[in-house]
Design a protein around this motif. Structure first.
Motif, short mmCIF file in Angstrom:
data_model
loop_
_atom_site.label_atom_id
_atom_site.label_comp_id
_atom_site.label_asym_id
_atom_site.label_seq_id
_atom_site.Cartn_x
_atom_site.Cartn_y
_atom_site.Cartn_z
N GLY A 15 0.81 -1.22 0.00
CA GLY A 15 0.00 0.00 0.00
C GLY A 15 0.84 1.27 0.00
N ALA A 16 1.94 1.25 0.72
CA ALA A 16 2.84 2.41 0.74
C ALA A 16 3.43 2.65 -0.65
CB ALA A 16 3.95 2.21 1.76
N PHE A 17 3.75 1.56 -1.35
CA PHE A 17 4.28 1.72 -2.71
C PHE A 17 3.23 2.34 -3.63
CE2 PHE A 17 4.77 0.20 -7.05
CZ PHE A 17 6.02 0.71 -7.34
N VAL A 18 2.00 1.86 -3.56
CA VAL A 18 0.93 2.40 -4.39
C VAL A 18 0.70 3.88 -4.05
CG1 VAL A 18 -1.53 2.22 -4.95
CG2 VAL A 18 -0.13 0.15 -4.79
N ASP A 19 0.76 4.22 -2.77
CA ASP A 19 0.62 5.61 -2.36
C ASP A 19 1.73 6.48 -2.95
OD1 ASP A 19 -1.64 5.04 -0.90
OD2 ASP A 19 -0.60 5.00 1.04
N ASP A 20 2.96 5.97 -2.97
CA ASP A 20 4.06 6.72 -3.55
C ASP A 20 3.86 6.94 -5.04
OD1 ASP A 20 5.27 6.91 -1.08
OD2 ASP A 20 6.68 5.27 -1.44
N CYS A 21 3.33 5.94 -5.72
CA CYS A 21 3.03 6.09 -7.15
C CYS A 21 1.97 7.16 -7.36
CB CYS A 21 2.55 4.76 -7.74
SG CYS A 21 3.83 3.50 -7.87
N ALA A 22 0.93 7.12 -6.54
CA ALA A 22 -0.15 8.10 -6.65
C ALA A 22 0.36 9.51 -6.34
CB ALA A 22 -1.29 7.74 -5.71
N LEU A 23 1.24 9.62 -5.38
CA LEU A 23 1.82 10.93 -5.04
C LEU A 23 2.60 11.50 -6.21
CD1 LEU A 23 2.39 13.11 -2.91
CD2 LEU A 23 4.40 11.78 -2.26
N PHE A 24 3.40 10.66 -6.88
CA PHE A 24 4.16 11.15 -8.04
C PHE A 24 3.21 11.65 -9.13
CE2 PHE A 24 5.91 10.39 -12.27
CZ PHE A 24 6.97 11.28 -12.24
N LEU A 25 2.14 10.88 -9.38
CA LEU A 25 1.20 11.29 -10.43
C LEU A 25 0.44 12.55 -10.04
CD1 LEU A 25 -0.22 7.86 -11.59
CD2 LEU A 25 1.38 9.35 -12.80
N LYS A 31 3.03 12.95 -16.43
CA LYS A 31 4.40 12.51 -16.67
C LYS A 31 4.52 11.02 -16.37
CE LYS A 31 6.71 16.88 -16.00
NZ LYS A 31 7.83 17.56 -15.41
N ASN A 32 4.82 10.25 -17.40
CA ASN A 32 5.01 8.79 -17.28
C ASN A 32 3.81 8.11 -16.63
OD1 ASN A 32 7.48 9.08 -18.43
ND2 ASN A 32 8.65 8.41 -16.67
N ALA A 33 2.63 8.59 -16.91
CA ALA A 33 1.43 8.03 -16.29
C ALA A 33 1.23 6.56 -16.65
CB ALA A 33 0.20 8.84 -16.69
N ASP A 34 1.51 6.20 -17.89
CA ASP A 34 1.34 4.80 -18.30
C ASP A 34 2.32 3.89 -17.59
OD1 ASP A 34 -0.73 5.49 -20.01
OD2 ASP A 34 0.59 5.72 -21.75
N GLU A 35 3.56 4.35 -17.48
CA GLU A 35 4.58 3.54 -16.81
C GLU A 35 4.27 3.37 -15.32
OE1 GLU A 35 9.46 3.37 -16.50
OE2 GLU A 35 8.50 4.86 -17.78
N ILE A 36 3.80 4.43 -14.69
CA ILE A 36 3.43 4.36 -13.28
C ILE A 36 2.21 3.45 -13.10
CG2 ILE A 36 2.71 5.69 -11.26
CD1 ILE A 36 5.61 6.22 -12.11
N VAL A 88 10.55 7.94 -12.31
CA VAL A 88 10.54 9.31 -11.82
C VAL A 88 11.66 10.12 -12.48
CG1 VAL A 88 10.96 10.75 -9.77
CG2 VAL A 88 9.40 8.80 -9.65
N LYS A 89 12.84 9.53 -12.57
CA LYS A 89 13.95 10.22 -13.23
C LYS A 89 13.62 10.55 -14.67
CE LYS A 89 17.61 8.25 -10.39
NZ LYS A 89 18.73 7.33 -10.34
N LYS A 90 13.04 9.59 -15.38
CA LYS A 90 12.66 9.84 -16.78
C LYS A 90 11.57 10.90 -16.87
CE LYS A 90 12.19 5.39 -17.99
NZ LYS A 90 11.72 4.26 -18.80
N GLY A 91 10.62 10.86 -15.95
CA GLY A 91 9.53 11.83 -15.96
C GLY A 91 9.99 13.23 -15.66
N LEU A 92 10.98 13.37 -14.81
CA LEU A 92 11.47 14.70 -14.44
C LEU A 92 12.42 15.25 -15.50
CD1 LEU A 92 12.01 14.25 -10.60
CD2 LEU A 92 10.06 15.27 -11.80
N ASP A 93 13.02 14.37 -16.29
CA ASP A 93 13.92 14.83 -17.35
C ASP A 93 13.18 15.39 -18.55
OD1 ASP A 93 16.12 14.14 -15.87
OD2 ASP A 93 16.42 12.20 -16.85
#
Length: 94
Positions: A15-25, A31-36, A88-93
Motif C-alpha cells: 500500500g505504501a508503494f501504491v501511495d508513492d506512485c499516486a503521489l508522483f502522479l 508525466k510517465n502516467a502509463d509507466e506508473i 521518476v527520473k525519466k519523468g522529471l527529465d
C-alpha cells in the motif's frame, strides 16, 4: 509472528508503494502516467500473490514459510521501488 501480522505487513508495504506512485502522479500530472500505472498493476499482482501464499501455507514449518514470504515481499517491493525511481527520473527529465 502470527498470520494477522504478516497480512498487515503485506498490506502496509504494498500500500505504501501504491501511495508513492499516486503521489508522483498527483505532483507531476501526465508525466510517465502509463509507466506508473504499469507499476501499480505489478504491485497489485504482488499483493494478490503474497496474500494467496499466506492463505495457503505449506505443510511443515510455518514459521519458515512466513519468513520466506516476508523476504519475498521485501525483495519484490524493493525492485518495484527501483523501477519507480527510474520512472521518476525519466519523468522529471522531460
Amino acid at each position: 509472528m502470527n498470520l494477522r501480522d504478516i497480512k498487515k505487513d503485506i498490506e502496509y508495504v504494498v500500500g505504501a508503494f501504491v501511495d508513492d506512485c499516486a503521489l508522483f502522479l498527483t505532483v507531476n500530472p501526465g508525466k510517465n502516467a502509463d509507466e506508473i500505472a504499469d507499476l501499480v498493476d505489478k504491485a497489485v499482482d504482488l499483493y494478490n500473490d503474497l496474500r494467496d501464499k499466506v492463505n495457503a501455507p505449506a505443510e511443515g514449518n510455518k514459521k519458515a514459510h512466513y519468513n520466506a514470504i516476508r523476504k519475498e515481499m521485501l525483495e519484490k517491493t524493493d525492485a518495484l521501488y527501483d523501477e519507480l525511481s527510474q520512472a521518476v527520473k525519466k519523468g522529471l527529465d522531460k
